[in-house]
Design a protein around this motif. Structure first.
Motif, PDB file in Angstrom:
ATOM      1  N   ILE A 166       0.827  -1.210   0.000  1.00 37.78           N
ATOM      2  CA  ILE A 166       0.000   0.000   0.000  1.00 37.78           C
ATOM      3  C   ILE A 166       0.859   1.257   0.000  1.00 37.78           C
ATOM      4  CG2 ILE A 166      -1.675   1.340   1.363  1.00 37.78           C
ATOM      5  CD1 ILE A 166      -2.893  -1.028  -0.110  1.00 37.78           C
ATOM      6  N   ALA A 167       1.954   1.248   0.756  1.00 38.79           N
ATOM      7  CA  ALA A 167       2.845   2.412   0.837  1.00 38.79           C
ATOM      8  C   ALA A 167       4.238   1.947   1.237  1.00 38.79           C
ATOM      9  CB  ALA A 167       2.309   3.437   1.838  1.00 38.79           C
ATOM     10  N   PRO A 168       5.276   2.691   0.835  1.00 44.75           N
ATOM     11  CA  PRO A 168       6.645   2.283   1.139  1.00 44.75           C
ATOM     12  C   PRO A 168       7.163   2.777   2.483  1.00 44.75           C
ATOM     13  CG  PRO A 168       6.674   4.154  -0.337  1.00 44.75           C
ATOM     14  CD  PRO A 168       5.233   3.808  -0.132  1.00 44.75           C
ATOM     15  N   VAL A 169       6.385   3.632   3.153  1.00 51.09           N
ATOM     16  CA  VAL A 169       6.826   4.246   4.414  1.00 51.09           C
ATOM     17  C   VAL A 169       5.714   4.105   5.445  1.00 51.09           C
ATOM     18  CG1 VAL A 169       7.485   6.413   5.558  1.00 51.09           C
ATOM     19  CG2 VAL A 169       8.329   5.908   3.252  1.00 51.09           C
ATOM     20  N   VAL A 170       6.105   3.801   6.681  1.00 50.51           N
ATOM     21  CA  VAL A 170       5.155   3.779   7.799  1.00 50.51           C
ATOM     22  C   VAL A 170       5.586   4.838   8.808  1.00 50.51           C
ATOM     23  CG1 VAL A 170       4.070   2.445   9.649  1.00 50.51           C
ATOM     24  CG2 VAL A 170       4.723   1.315   7.494  1.00 50.51           C
ATOM     25  N   ILE A 171       4.663   5.733   9.152  1.00 51.16           N
ATOM     26  CA  ILE A 171       4.909   6.760  10.154  1.00 51.16           C
ATOM     27  C   ILE A 171       4.111   6.402  11.397  1.00 51.16           C
ATOM     28  CG2 ILE A 171       4.747   9.217  10.723  1.00 51.16           C
ATOM     29  CD1 ILE A 171       4.763   9.790   7.708  1.00 51.16           C
ATOM     30  N   THR A 172       4.799   6.247  12.529  1.00 48.75           N
ATOM     31  CA  THR A 172       4.132   5.982  13.800  1.00 48.75           C
ATOM     32  C   THR A 172       4.081   7.279  14.603  1.00 48.75           C
ATOM     33  OG1 THR A 172       6.244   5.303  14.780  1.00 48.75           O
ATOM     34  CG2 THR A 172       4.845   3.570  13.868  1.00 48.75           C
ATOM     35  N   THR A 173       3.008   7.480  15.353  1.00 51.26           N
ATOM     36  CA  THR A 173       2.833   8.762  16.022  1.00 51.26           C
ATOM     37  C   THR A 173       2.597   8.607  17.518  1.00 51.26           C
ATOM     38  OG1 THR A 173       0.415   8.990  15.944  1.00 51.26           O
ATOM     39  CG2 THR A 173       1.617   9.501  13.926  1.00 51.26           C
ATOM     40  N   GLY A 174       2.821   9.711  18.221  1.00 49.23           N
ATOM     41  CA  GLY A 174       2.474   9.785  19.635  1.00 49.23           C
ATOM     42  C   GLY A 174       3.664  10.083  20.522  1.00 49.23           C
ATOM     43  N   GLY A 175       3.466  11.034  21.426  1.00 52.43           N
ATOM     44  CA  GLY A 175       4.522  11.411  22.352  1.00 52.43           C
ATOM     45  C   GLY A 175       4.549  10.547  23.597  1.00 52.43           C
ATOM     46  N   ALA A 176       5.352  10.982  24.561  1.00 57.65           N
ATOM     47  CA  ALA A 176       5.486  10.272  25.834  1.00 57.65           C
ATOM     48  C   ALA A 176       4.336  10.655  26.754  1.00 57.65           C
ATOM     49  CB  ALA A 176       6.821  10.603  26.487  1.00 57.65           C
ATOM     50  N   ALA A 177       3.926   9.725  27.580  1.00 59.20           N
ATOM     51  CA  ALA A 177       2.877   9.995  28.569  1.00 59.20           C
ATOM     52  C   ALA A 177       3.529  10.094  29.942  1.00 59.20           C
ATOM     53  CB  ALA A 177       1.819   8.913  28.518  1.00 59.20           C
ATOM     54  N   SER A 178       3.206   9.202  30.850  1.00 59.22           N
ATOM     55  CA  SER A 178       3.751   9.292  32.209  1.00 59.22           C
ATOM     56  C   SER A 178       5.206   8.862  32.288  1.00 59.22           C
ATOM     57  CB  SER A 178       2.904   8.433  33.166  1.00 59.22           C
ATOM     58  OG  SER A 178       2.868   7.086  32.712  1.00 59.22           O
ATOM     59  N   ASP A 179       5.657   8.053  31.352  1.00 59.18           N
ATOM     60  CA  ASP A 179       7.041   7.584  31.348  1.00 59.18           C
ATOM     61  C   ASP A 179       7.813   8.325  30.263  1.00 59.18           C
ATOM     62  OD1 ASP A 179       9.459   6.281  31.295  1.00 59.18           O
ATOM     63  OD2 ASP A 179       8.617   4.265  31.280  1.00 59.18           O
ATOM     64  N   PRO A 180       8.690   9.262  30.648  1.00 66.28           N
ATOM     65  CA  PRO A 180       9.409  10.060  29.639  1.00 66.28           C
ATOM     66  C   PRO A 180      10.441   9.269  28.846  1.00 66.28           C
ATOM     67  CG  PRO A 180      10.255  10.541  31.829  1.00 66.28           C
ATOM     68  CD  PRO A 180       9.071   9.637  32.026  1.00 66.28           C
ATOM     69  N   ASN A 181      10.715   8.032  29.267  1.00 63.83           N
ATOM     70  CA  ASN A 181      11.716   7.230  28.568  1.00 63.83           C
ATOM     71  C   ASN A 181      11.193   6.624  27.276  1.00 63.83           C
ATOM     72  OD1 ASN A 181      13.807   7.505  30.562  1.00 63.83           O
ATOM     73  ND2 ASN A 181      12.634   6.115  31.865  1.00 63.83           N
ATOM     74  N   PHE A 182       9.879   6.607  27.123  1.00 68.53           N
ATOM     75  CA  PHE A 182       9.294   5.985  25.940  1.00 68.53           C
ATOM     76  C   PHE A 182       8.188   6.875  25.376  1.00 68.53           C
ATOM     77  CE2 PHE A 182      10.714   2.490  28.670  1.00 68.53           C
ATOM     78  CZ  PHE A 182      11.549   1.797  27.797  1.00 68.53           C
ATOM     79  N   SER A 183       8.061   6.868  24.067  1.00 73.49           N
ATOM     80  CA  SER A 183       6.968   7.564  23.391  1.00 73.49           C
ATOM     81  C   SER A 183       6.158   6.540  22.601  1.00 73.49           C
ATOM     82  CB  SER A 183       7.498   8.643  22.445  1.00 73.49           C
ATOM     83  OG  SER A 183       8.240   8.048  21.386  1.00 73.49           O
ATOM     84  N   GLU A 184       4.914   6.850  22.358  1.00 69.71           N
ATOM     85  CA  GLU A 184       4.074   5.945  21.573  1.00 69.71           C
ATOM     86  C   GLU A 184       4.645   5.758  20.170  1.00 69.71           C
ATOM     87  OE1 GLU A 184       0.207   7.687  21.705  1.00 69.71           O
ATOM     88  OE2 GLU A 184      -0.002   7.428  23.873  1.00 69.71           O
ATOM     89  N   GLY A 185       5.096   6.878  19.580  1.00 68.19           N
ATOM     90  CA  GLY A 185       5.671   6.787  18.243  1.00 68.19           C
ATOM     91  C   GLY A 185       6.945   5.959  18.199  1.00 68.19           C
ATOM     92  N   GLY A 186       7.795   6.152  19.202  1.00 65.61           N
ATOM     93  CA  GLY A 186       9.040   5.387  19.251  1.00 65.61           C
ATOM     94  C   GLY A 186       8.810   3.912  19.494  1.00 65.61           C
ATOM     95  N   VAL A 187       7.891   3.602  20.388  1.00 62.72           N
ATOM     96  CA  VAL A 187       7.556   2.201  20.666  1.00 62.72           C
ATOM     97  C   VAL A 187       6.965   1.543  19.428  1.00 62.72           C
ATOM     98  CG1 VAL A 187       5.996   0.714  21.980  1.00 62.72           C
ATOM     99  CG2 VAL A 187       7.301   2.486  23.151  1.00 62.72           C
ATOM    100  N   GLY A 188       6.089   2.299  18.718  1.00 62.73           N
ATOM    101  CA  GLY A 188       5.510   1.758  17.495  1.00 62.73           C
ATOM    102  C   GLY A 188       6.552   1.473  16.434  1.00 62.73           C
TER     103      GLY A 188
END
Length: 206
Positions: free
Chosen positions: A83-105
């Protein structure tokens, strides 16, 4: 009968009429928008695009929540369908500043086998609207224009309009399978929540 009372009576009727008109307009907006939210949530617009954009959900100490994992797995399938050659994951960090939703994705999809060169993480967005703004910046910087937005069924209506507002387009939607609420009460609540969120954005309240 005092002049003040005579003057107040028609004024009160006028205010009640305006209040009724406002409530009727609000109800009509929510009904029309809610129907559109439900309709768009049933679509699978699997058109070729420049990017697949996965909107974030909760992560727990570096691991995607079941909802986020389901969105990511759906994006993984779309990527391997070409469908597409690139996947963009989104989302910042919540209560744990060591991880972001986008980075985890991004890390999850990399672990599943998508090459790092095909992955981009948006890691600063605190909500859907902020992520849409940042995704648009990322896409422009990388010469990307069209996208397929992945999220839950009743979330994609608002996402599509946020991205279009930021100049991304065309925008297609592909809700993760099984994300439509199961019973009438849950569906009604989810639709109204999205309709109110969309209204708040339209009024620049968020």
């Amino acid at each position: 009968m005092s002049d003040a009372f005579v003057n107040w009576h028609p004024r009160r009727q006028w205010l009640l009429w305006l209040e009724g008109l406002f409530l009727a307009a609000l109800a009509a907006f929510l009904a029309v928008t809610g129907a559109a939210v439900a309709r768009e949530g049933s679509l699978q617009e699997l058109h070729p695009a420049d990017a697949i954009v996965v909107f974030g959900a909760a992560e727990y100490a570096g691991h995607p929540s079941p909802v986020l994992r389901a969105r990511l797995d759906h994006a993984f399938d779309l990527f391997h369908q070409g469908i597409a050659p690139v996947v963009i994951t989104t989302g910042g960090a919540a209560s744990d500043p060591n991880f972001s939703e986008g980075g985890v994705g991004r890390d999850y999809l990399k672990h599943r086998g998508i090459p790092e060169r095909n992955l981009i993480a948006e890691t600063q967005g605190a909500d859907t609207a902020q992520s849409a703004v940042r995704v648009a910046v990322i896409m422009r910087a990388n010469g990307l224009h069209s996208c397929v937005a992945v999220s839950d069924a009743y979330h994609v209506y608002r996402i599509k309009r946020l991205l279009l507002h930021e100049g991304v387009g065309p925008v297609y939607v592909s809700p993760r399978p099984g994300s439509r609420p199961r019973n009438v009460v849950q569906r009604t609540y989810a639709v109204l929540r999205e309709a109110f969120s969309y209204l708040a954005w339209k009024l620049n309240l968020t």
